[in-house]
Design a protein around this motif. Structure first.
Motif, PDB file in Angstrom:
ATOM      1  N   GLU A   1       0.841  -1.067   0.072  1.00 42.56           N
ATOM      2  CA  GLU A   1      -0.014   0.032  -0.044  1.00 42.56           C
ATOM      3  C   GLU A   1       0.970   1.262  -0.028  1.00 42.56           C
ATOM      4  O   GLU A   1       0.527   2.312  -0.680  1.00 42.56           O
ATOM      5  CB  GLU A   1      -0.984   0.108   1.130  1.00 42.56           C
ATOM      6  N   ARG A   2       2.072   1.015   0.599  1.00 39.55           N
ATOM      7  CA  ARG A   2       2.754   2.330   0.701  1.00 39.55           C
ATOM      8  C   ARG A   2       3.509   2.945  -0.565  1.00 39.55           C
ATOM      9  O   ARG A   2       3.908   4.206  -0.761  1.00 39.55           O
ATOM     10  CB  ARG A   2       3.896   2.204   1.681  1.00 39.55           C
ATOM     11  N   LEU A   3       3.349   1.821  -1.458  1.00 40.54           N
ATOM     12  CA  LEU A   3       4.040   2.316  -2.943  1.00 40.54           C
ATOM     13  C   LEU A   3       2.842   2.930  -3.768  1.00 40.54           C
ATOM     14  O   LEU A   3       3.192   3.652  -4.851  1.00 40.54           O
ATOM     15  CB  LEU A   3       4.568   1.033  -3.607  1.00 40.54           C
ATOM     16  N   ILE A   4       1.628   2.860  -3.683  1.00 42.02           N
ATOM     17  CA  ILE A   4       0.562   3.317  -4.273  1.00 42.02           C
ATOM     18  C   ILE A   4      -0.369   4.229  -3.666  1.00 42.02           C
ATOM     19  O   ILE A   4      -1.495   4.759  -4.280  1.00 42.02           O
ATOM     20  CB  ILE A   4      -0.221   2.293  -4.961  1.00 42.02           C
ATOM     21  N   TRP A   5      -0.263   4.362  -2.225  1.00 37.93           N
ATOM     22  CA  TRP A   5      -1.258   5.237  -1.444  1.00 37.93           C
ATOM     23  C   TRP A   5      -1.839   6.541  -2.166  1.00 37.93           C
ATOM     24  O   TRP A   5      -2.885   6.840  -1.970  1.00 37.93           O
ATOM     25  CB  TRP A   5      -0.933   5.219  -0.205  1.00 37.93           C
ATOM     26  N   ASP A   6      -0.893   7.195  -2.741  1.00 40.00           N
ATOM     27  CA  ASP A   6      -0.952   8.425  -3.357  1.00 40.00           C
ATOM     28  C   ASP A   6      -1.144   8.793  -4.546  1.00 40.00           C
ATOM     29  O   ASP A   6      -0.919   9.733  -5.294  1.00 40.00           O
ATOM     30  CB  ASP A   6      -0.016   9.503  -2.579  1.00 40.00           C
ATOM     31  N   ILE A   7      -1.004   7.586  -5.450  1.00 44.46           N
ATOM     32  CA  ILE A   7      -1.211   7.302  -7.053  1.00 44.46           C
ATOM     33  C   ILE A   7      -2.489   7.048  -7.456  1.00 44.46           C
ATOM     34  O   ILE A   7      -2.994   6.089  -6.861  1.00 44.46           O
ATOM     35  CB  ILE A   7      -0.092   6.425  -7.231  1.00 44.46           C
ATOM     36  N   GLU A   8      -3.187   7.955  -8.284  1.00 43.70           N
ATOM     37  CA  GLU A   8      -4.576   7.641  -8.624  1.00 43.70           C
ATOM     38  C   GLU A   8      -4.433   6.640 -10.019  1.00 43.70           C
ATOM     39  O   GLU A   8      -3.925   7.227 -10.986  1.00 43.70           O
ATOM     40  CB  GLU A   8      -5.352   8.746  -9.154  1.00 43.70           C
ATOM     41  N   LEU A   9      -4.852   5.539  -9.819  1.00 44.32           N
ATOM     42  CA  LEU A   9      -4.581   4.417 -10.984  1.00 44.32           C
ATOM     43  C   LEU A   9      -5.884   4.246 -11.748  1.00 44.32           C
ATOM     44  O   LEU A   9      -7.167   4.157 -11.115  1.00 44.32           O
ATOM     45  CB  LEU A   9      -3.975   3.064 -10.353  1.00 44.32           C
ATOM     46  N   ALA A  10      -5.941   3.942 -12.958  1.00 44.91           N
ATOM     47  CA  ALA A  10      -7.072   3.238 -13.957  1.00 44.91           C
ATOM     48  C   ALA A  10      -6.834   2.284 -14.606  1.00 44.91           C
ATOM     49  O   ALA A  10      -5.345   2.236 -15.144  1.00 44.91           O
ATOM     50  CB  ALA A  10      -7.515   4.478 -14.364  1.00 44.91           C
ATOM     51  N   GLU A  11      -7.709   1.536 -15.142  1.00 44.20           N
ATOM     52  CA  GLU A  11      -7.142   0.410 -16.109  1.00 44.20           C
ATOM     53  C   GLU A  11      -6.780   0.849 -17.116  1.00 44.20           C
ATOM     54  O   GLU A  11      -7.286   1.952 -17.699  1.00 44.20           O
ATOM     55  CB  GLU A  11      -8.426  -0.430 -16.273  1.00 44.20           C
ATOM     56  N   GLY A  12      -5.691   0.481 -17.867  1.00 46.08           N
ATOM     57  CA  GLY A  12      -5.301   0.979 -19.149  1.00 46.08           C
ATOM     58  C   GLY A  12      -4.010   1.933 -18.783  1.00 46.08           C
ATOM     59  O   GLY A  12      -3.285   2.143 -19.945  1.00 46.08           O
ATOM     60  N   ASP A  13      -3.981   2.372 -17.717  1.00 45.92           N
ATOM     61  CA  ASP A  13      -2.724   3.168 -17.609  1.00 45.92           C
ATOM     62  C   ASP A  13      -1.408   2.393 -17.514  1.00 45.92           C
ATOM     63  O   ASP A  13      -1.145   1.122 -17.427  1.00 45.92           O
ATOM     64  CB  ASP A  13      -2.621   3.687 -16.060  1.00 45.92           C
ATOM     65  N   THR A  14      -0.344   2.995 -17.925  1.00 46.68           N
ATOM     66  CA  THR A  14       0.927   2.409 -18.106  1.00 46.68           C
ATOM     67  C   THR A  14       1.702   2.670 -16.961  1.00 46.68           C
ATOM     68  O   THR A  14       1.887   3.735 -16.487  1.00 46.68           O
ATOM     69  CB  THR A  14       1.608   3.019 -19.450  1.00 46.68           C
ATOM     70  N   VAL A  15       2.573   1.718 -16.668  1.00 44.21           N
ATOM     71  CA  VAL A  15       3.019   1.749 -15.131  1.00 44.21           C
ATOM     72  C   VAL A  15       4.433   0.991 -15.293  1.00 44.21           C
ATOM     73  O   VAL A  15       4.671   0.183 -16.234  1.00 44.21           O
ATOM     74  CB  VAL A  15       2.515   1.200 -14.157  1.00 44.21           C
ATOM     75  N   GLN A  16       5.533   1.354 -14.490  1.00 44.82           N
ATOM     76  CA  GLN A  16       6.818   0.563 -14.574  1.00 44.82           C
ATOM     77  C   GLN A  16       6.931  -0.104 -13.115  1.00 44.82           C
ATOM     78  O   GLN A  16       6.464   0.445 -11.931  1.00 44.82           O
ATOM     79  CB  GLN A  16       7.900   1.594 -14.804  1.00 44.82           C
ATOM     80  N   VAL A  17       7.305  -1.446 -13.141  1.00 47.50           N
ATOM     81  CA  VAL A  17       7.475  -2.042 -11.889  1.00 47.50           C
ATOM     82  C   VAL A  17       8.970  -2.898 -11.863  1.00 47.50           C
ATOM     83  O   VAL A  17       9.295  -3.351 -12.837  1.00 47.50           O
ATOM     84  CB  VAL A  17       6.502  -3.241 -11.699  1.00 47.50           C
ATOM     85  N   THR A  18       9.548  -2.565 -10.624  1.00 48.78           N
ATOM     86  CA  THR A  18      10.724  -3.395 -10.606  1.00 48.78           C
ATOM     87  C   THR A  18      10.794  -3.969  -9.261  1.00 48.78           C
ATOM     88  O   THR A  18      10.171  -3.773  -8.162  1.00 48.78           O
ATOM     89  CB  THR A  18      11.926  -2.275 -10.461  1.00 48.78           C
ATOM     90  N   GLY A  19      11.029  -5.255  -9.339  1.00 48.48           N
ATOM     91  CA  GLY A  19      10.967  -6.349  -8.070  1.00 48.48           C
ATOM     92  C   GLY A  19      11.469  -7.591  -8.131  1.00 48.48           C
ATOM     93  O   GLY A  19      12.501  -7.963  -9.022  1.00 48.48           O
TER      94      GLY A  19
END
Length: 203
Positions: A54-72
């Motif tokens: 939750e701490r990585l996304i709590w302040d980000i507004e997301l919607a289906e179809g958005d492009t994102v980068q994930v490192t893990g």
């Protein structure tokens, strides 16, 4: 810590297919599950399951179809489903950020681990050499992730000659693959398998 990350690293850039939904809570931290779609050059979309804090996304507004980068990292865990053991495979996000329109799709996996089962060589219907291997990758607190990988062509021939316990490094992509399975009652259902498709490997 850095050494652990270097033996298990995944980089994704793709499109949100399913928005984050509550997954579980661990040591007071809430985690969500979501699906990120990454297109191959062939046009096929790999649907990658992602677990994110939750701490990585709590302040980000997301919607289906958005492009994102994930490192893990790739993580695996066992679950009992219908009385049988099922290996679940996810990408555990350590970094997450929106990437904006026009970003290229990226799907890169780097692993270093030990062969924990005998390799299984086979031939595809089109006559191509294939080899399935299971890689045990160490992580913190004396735990390991058991990651299914698939090698093709020359890599398959090479992998088929390896012994259990051999330490290898591989790079490739995480892929999703649908297949049909007939249940005990005769019903035919569609399942999804996840594995690392190897493009390069070395001891």
């Amino acid at each position: 810590m850095d050494n652990i990350v270097e033996t298990n690293r995944t980089e994704l850039s793709g499109t949100i297919i399913t928005l984050p939904e509550y997954s579980h809570k661990s040591y007071g931290e809430i985690f969500y599950s979501m699906t990120v779609g990454v297109y191959r050059r062939s046009g096929y979309c790999d649907r990658i399951p992602v677990i994110i804090s939750e701490r990585l996304i709590w302040d980000i507004e997301l919607a289906e179809g958005d492009t994102v980068q994930v490192t893990g990292q790739i993580r695996t865990y066992n679950e009992i489903v219908d009385g049988k053991n099922k290996l679940n495979i996810v990408v555990f996000a350590r970094e997450f950020m929106p990437s904006g329109e026009g970003a290229s799709d990226i799907n890169k996996v780097y692993l270093e681990g030990y062969l924990c089962k005998p390799p299984v060589r086979r031939v595809s219907p089109l006559g191509r050499e294939i080899c399935d291997i299971m890689l045990a990758v160490n992580r913190m607190y004396n735990k390991s992730d058991y990651i299914p990988c698939i090698a093709w062509g020359r890599n398959a021939v090479y992998a088929g000659g390896l012994s259990v316990g051999t330490k290898i490094r591989v790079s490739g992509r995480m892929q999703s693959r649908e297949y049909k399975k007939r249940l005990e009652n005769g019903e035919l259902v569609t399942k999804t398998a996840y594995e690392v498709s190897i493009s390069r490997m070395e001891e």
